[in-house]
Enzyme design. Structure first.
Site, PDB file in Angstrom:
ATOM      1  N   HIS A 158      75.621   0.629 -53.267  1.00 40.84           N
ATOM      2  CA  HIS A 158      75.987   2.042 -53.166  1.00 40.84           C
ATOM      3  C   HIS A 158      75.365   2.820 -54.318  1.00 40.84           C
ATOM      4  O   HIS A 158      75.808   3.927 -54.640  1.00 40.84           O
ATOM      5  CB  HIS A 158      77.514   2.199 -53.142  1.00 40.84           C
ATOM      6  CG  HIS A 158      77.977   3.262 -52.219  1.00 40.84           C
ATOM      7  ND1 HIS A 158      78.714   4.344 -52.645  1.00 40.84           N
ATOM      8  CD2 HIS A 158      77.800   3.435 -50.885  1.00 40.84           C
ATOM      9  CE1 HIS A 158      78.986   5.131 -51.616  1.00 40.84           C
ATOM     10  NE2 HIS A 158      78.439   4.606 -50.538  1.00 40.84           N
TER      11      HIS A 158
ATOM     12  N   GLY B  35      74.542  11.683 -52.900  1.00 44.73           N
ATOM     13  CA  GLY B  35      75.340  10.621 -52.310  1.00 44.73           C
ATOM     14  C   GLY B  35      74.908  10.289 -50.901  1.00 44.73           C
ATOM     15  O   GLY B  35      75.427   9.355 -50.294  1.00 44.73           O
TER      16      GLY B  35
ATOM     17  N   LYS C 172      72.777   5.167 -55.966  1.00 38.50           N
ATOM     18  CA  LYS C 172      72.062   6.297 -55.389  1.00 38.50           C
ATOM     19  C   LYS C 172      71.042   6.833 -56.378  1.00 38.50           C
ATOM     20  O   LYS C 172      71.155   6.664 -57.593  1.00 38.50           O
ATOM     21  CB  LYS C 172      73.053   7.413 -55.013  1.00 38.50           C
ATOM     22  CG  LYS C 172      74.150   6.982 -54.038  1.00 38.50           C
ATOM     23  CD  LYS C 172      73.575   6.503 -52.716  1.00 38.50           C
ATOM     24  CE  LYS C 172      74.618   5.920 -51.789  1.00 38.50           C
ATOM     25  NZ  LYS C 172      75.511   6.894 -51.190  1.00 38.50           N
TER      26      LYS C 172
ATOM     27  N   TYR D 190      72.386  13.015 -42.043  1.00 39.58           N
ATOM     28  CA  TYR D 190      72.274  13.369 -43.457  1.00 39.58           C
ATOM     29  C   TYR D 190      71.144  14.367 -43.702  1.00 39.58           C
ATOM     30  O   TYR D 190      71.193  15.161 -44.646  1.00 39.58           O
ATOM     31  CB  TYR D 190      72.026  12.124 -44.307  1.00 39.58           C
ATOM     32  CG  TYR D 190      73.266  11.332 -44.642  1.00 39.58           C
ATOM     33  CD1 TYR D 190      74.305  11.896 -45.380  1.00 39.58           C
ATOM     34  CD2 TYR D 190      73.401  10.006 -44.237  1.00 39.58           C
ATOM     35  CE1 TYR D 190      75.437  11.177 -45.698  1.00 39.58           C
ATOM     36  CE2 TYR D 190      74.540   9.268 -44.560  1.00 39.58           C
ATOM     37  CZ  TYR D 190      75.546   9.868 -45.282  1.00 39.58           C
ATOM     38  OH  TYR D 190      76.670   9.146 -45.603  1.00 39.58           O
TER      39      TYR D 190
ATOM     40  N   ASN E 166      82.943   7.012 -53.936  1.00 39.45           N
ATOM     41  CA  ASN E 166      83.930   7.655 -53.061  1.00 39.45           C
ATOM     42  C   ASN E 166      85.293   7.832 -53.712  1.00 39.45           C
ATOM     43  O   ASN E 166      86.210   8.349 -53.085  1.00 39.45           O
ATOM     44  CB  ASN E 166      84.098   6.844 -51.774  1.00 39.45           C
ATOM     45  CG  ASN E 166      82.913   6.977 -50.851  1.00 39.45           C
ATOM     46  OD1 ASN E 166      82.450   8.077 -50.575  1.00 39.45           O
ATOM     47  ND2 ASN E 166      82.389   5.858 -50.380  1.00 39.45           N
TER      48      ASN E 166
ATOM     49  N   TYR F 107      71.047   3.125 -46.889  1.00 39.48           N
ATOM     50  CA  TYR F 107      70.174   2.770 -45.772  1.00 39.48           C
ATOM     51  C   TYR F 107      69.133   3.856 -45.484  1.00 39.48           C
ATOM     52  O   TYR F 107      69.328   5.033 -45.765  1.00 39.48           O
ATOM     53  CB  TYR F 107      70.970   2.489 -44.492  1.00 39.48           C
ATOM     54  CG  TYR F 107      71.871   3.612 -44.024  1.00 39.48           C
ATOM     55  CD1 TYR F 107      71.392   4.649 -43.242  1.00 39.48           C
ATOM     56  CD2 TYR F 107      73.221   3.613 -44.356  1.00 39.48           C
ATOM     57  CE1 TYR F 107      72.223   5.665 -42.810  1.00 39.48           C
ATOM     58  CE2 TYR F 107      74.069   4.625 -43.926  1.00 39.48           C
ATOM     59  CZ  TYR F 107      73.558   5.650 -43.153  1.00 39.48           C
ATOM     60  OH  TYR F 107      74.376   6.669 -42.736  1.00 39.48           O
TER      61      TYR F 107
ATOM     62  N   VAL G 147      78.623  -3.523 -51.185  1.00 41.12           N
ATOM     63  CA  VAL G 147      77.284  -3.118 -50.767  1.00 41.12           C
ATOM     64  C   VAL G 147      76.571  -2.408 -51.906  1.00 41.12           C
ATOM     65  O   VAL G 147      77.167  -2.030 -52.918  1.00 41.12           O
ATOM     66  CB  VAL G 147      77.324  -2.180 -49.537  1.00 41.12           C
ATOM     67  CG1 VAL G 147      77.912  -2.879 -48.328  1.00 41.12           C
ATOM     68  CG2 VAL G 147      78.074  -0.884 -49.859  1.00 41.12           C
TER      69      VAL G 147
ATOM     70  N   ASP H  98      76.611  16.868 -48.151  1.00 43.76           N
ATOM     71  CA  ASP H  98      76.681  16.068 -49.369  1.00 43.76           C
ATOM     72  C   ASP H  98      76.326  16.959 -50.542  1.00 43.76           C
ATOM     73  O   ASP H  98      76.289  18.190 -50.417  1.00 43.76           O
ATOM     74  CB  ASP H  98      75.742  14.860 -49.275  1.00 43.76           C
ATOM     75  CG  ASP H  98      76.257  13.643 -50.016  1.00 43.76           C
ATOM     76  OD1 ASP H  98      76.337  13.710 -51.260  1.00 43.76           O
ATOM     77  OD2 ASP H  98      76.600  12.638 -49.369  1.00 43.76           O
TER      78      ASP H  98
ATOM     79  N   LEU I 180      99.163  -2.411 -37.743  1.00 39.21           N
ATOM     80  CA  LEU I 180      98.705  -2.621 -39.112  1.00 39.21           C
ATOM     81  C   LEU I 180      99.852  -2.473 -40.102  1.00 39.21           C
ATOM     82  O   LEU I 180     100.005  -3.271 -41.025  1.00 39.21           O
ATOM     83  CB  LEU I 180      97.602  -1.613 -39.465  1.00 39.21           C
ATOM     84  CG  LEU I 180      96.242  -1.815 -38.796  1.00 39.21           C
ATOM     85  CD1 LEU I 180      95.301  -0.682 -39.169  1.00 39.21           C
ATOM     86  CD2 LEU I 180      95.624  -3.152 -39.180  1.00 39.21           C
TER      87      LEU I 180
END
Length: 452
Positions: A137, A151, A139, A158, A375, A53, A135, A168, A439
């Site tokens: 992702h 990343g 880069k 950021y 990740n 984004y 999504v 990062d 959960l």
């Protein structure tokens, strides 16, 4: 052109020969921002930005304004921004959506396009029909013949706009062939798809109306790869770089990640912000430990997680994620206590005041280094579109740079001596304990590990 085939081993990977002097590693979010703005303002032919984004906040506005100014000053400049389709059309987590009104960053993109009339194109890339299940992702930024890989995305934290930063990794490689390869992939496999639409223009199609195109797009992405004219022979004084991409189970990038760990003979260093390894990675780590390999894992403290919400700010369900990851890490430490006591396995917890940690990647035997936005979790291995740059440096030409980067990362870490160094369920805030207990009772924690 050569590309990664399903049965390629590490020593068979096609690669580009890179001179070591063309590689630069940055160490801070502030340097990331300064370099981004410098490259935007100095680009002459092309700017291709691809990240999750570009946020409507002060830092994002500075980046977008610089893009519009560059395009207006040099109309021949090809300026393209690609972000996730879903992420761009919603507000921040917890922000209310106004019915019938375009929200999120897309509304801002359109407003700025109407204001500047520069021709900067911003595209939304839908990797899946719903954000929860995948999504963009991917880069990497291309400025003329320079690849700027990180990343990180583009927003206040950021880019260290104010007091807080999100740490990062930041790598610059000046190489036309690599820049062409990454640009060609974006143009051929993303921009050419009927599922990809400009977000800076009005009358966006509803996601439900392009579900068929999105499904076909995802199917094509599973077969996509970077193409380039690979170096046929390794020459002295150069290192090899291989761009990798993957989406879905058992993709080429996932296989290389596992091959890297399996290849290790002496030392593995892994960075991940969310401790939630896929089973394939855990198995390879266990095998490496049995071979006698030294394993270092650098992970963020729960308060350095970007989903962490201080208890005094009130409870939201998303704020339970850092605790879920910590519970996972505690179980891992408990099951590997012997290796930790022998210092064969060292887990380093990163924390720098109230800043956050977002580092990903691996270093293998001072020979291989993986720069990625992946990740290293089940979501990355199954759902999101991911990429990476694999650097093979048998002559240790970049050893000094890698050592400096690792030292800068380790500066804010402490080594865990036992699983008891971490909090446990009864130490968590009451609302967190209650949610995690529910959960676990219905086994939804396993689902959460797979999609978050």
């Amino acid at each position: 052109m050569r590309f990664l085939r399903p049965r390629h081993t590490l020593d068979q990977l096609p690669a580009l020969a890179i001179r070591p002097e063309s590689v630069t590693t940055l160490h801070s979010a502030a340097d990331y921002k300064a370099e981004m703005l410098h490259r935007i303002r100095s680009a002459k032919n092309r700017i291709y930005l691809c990240c999750l984004y570009l946020q409507h906040d002060e830092a994002g506005a500075e980046i977008l304004a610089a893009l519009h100014e560059a395009k207006l000053a040099r109309p021949q400049l090809d300026v393209v921004v690609m972000v996730d389709w879903h992420r761009a059309q919603r507000g921040l987590i917890g922000e209310k959506k106004i019915p019938g009104q375009l929200s999120g960053n897309a509304a801002w993109y359109q407003q700025q396009a109407a204001l500047h009339h520069s021709g900067v194109a911003i595209y939304g890339v839908p990797v899946q029909t719903r954000e929860l299940f995948g999504v963009l992702h991917l880069k990497g930024y291309v400025f003329d013949d320079l690849v700027f890989y990180s990343g990180a995305s583009l927003n206040n934290v950021y880019l260290h706009q104010f007091a807080k930063y999100r740490h990062d990794r930041y790598l610059l490689i000046e190489n036309r062939a690599l820049a062409d390869s990454m640009t060609d992939f974006m143009r051929e496999h993303l921009l050419a798809s009927s599922a990809v639409h400009r977000l800076d223009q009005p009358e966006l199609p509803a996601t439900r109306h392009i579900r068929g195109e999105i499904r076909a797009f995802r199917a094509r992405l599973k077969k996509a790869h970077y193409t380039f004219s690979a170096s046929q022979e390794k020459s002295a004084g150069t290192l090899n770089v291989t761009p990798l991409v993957g989406v879905g189970k058992n993709n080429a990038l996932n296989r290389v990640i596992c091959q890297l760990i399996a290849h290790a003979k002496h030392r593995i260093v892994i960075c991940t912000p969310y401790f939630n390894f896929p089973l394939a990675i855990t198995r390879e780590i266990n095998r490496a430990l049995k071979r006698g390999v030294q394993v270092d894992i650098v992970v963020g403290d729960k308060v350095a997680n970007d989903f962490y919400i201080p208890p005094e700010q009130g409870f939201k369900a998303i704020g339970a994620l850092p605790y879920l990851y910590e519970m996972n890490l505690r179980r891992f430490l408990k099951s590997h206590q012997k290796a930790i006591r022998q210092q064969q396995l060292q887990v380093h917890l990163w924390k720098d005041e109230d800043n956050t940690y977002h580092l990903k990647g691996m270093w293998i035997d001072d020979e291989y280094a993986l720069m990625t936005g992946n990740n290293l979790n089940p979501r990355a291995f199954r759902l999101d579109l991911e990429n990476a740059l694999l650097m093979h440096d048998p002559e240790h030409l970049l050893l000094a740079q890698r050592t400096e980067e690792l030292n800068s990362i380790m500066r804010h870490t402490r080594a865990l001596q036992a699983y008891t160094d971490l909090d446990q369920l009864q130490d968590y805030p009451a609302e967190v304990r209650k949610l995690l207990g529910r959960l676990s009772t219905v086994r939804l924690d396993r689902l959460a590990y797979r999609v978050l």
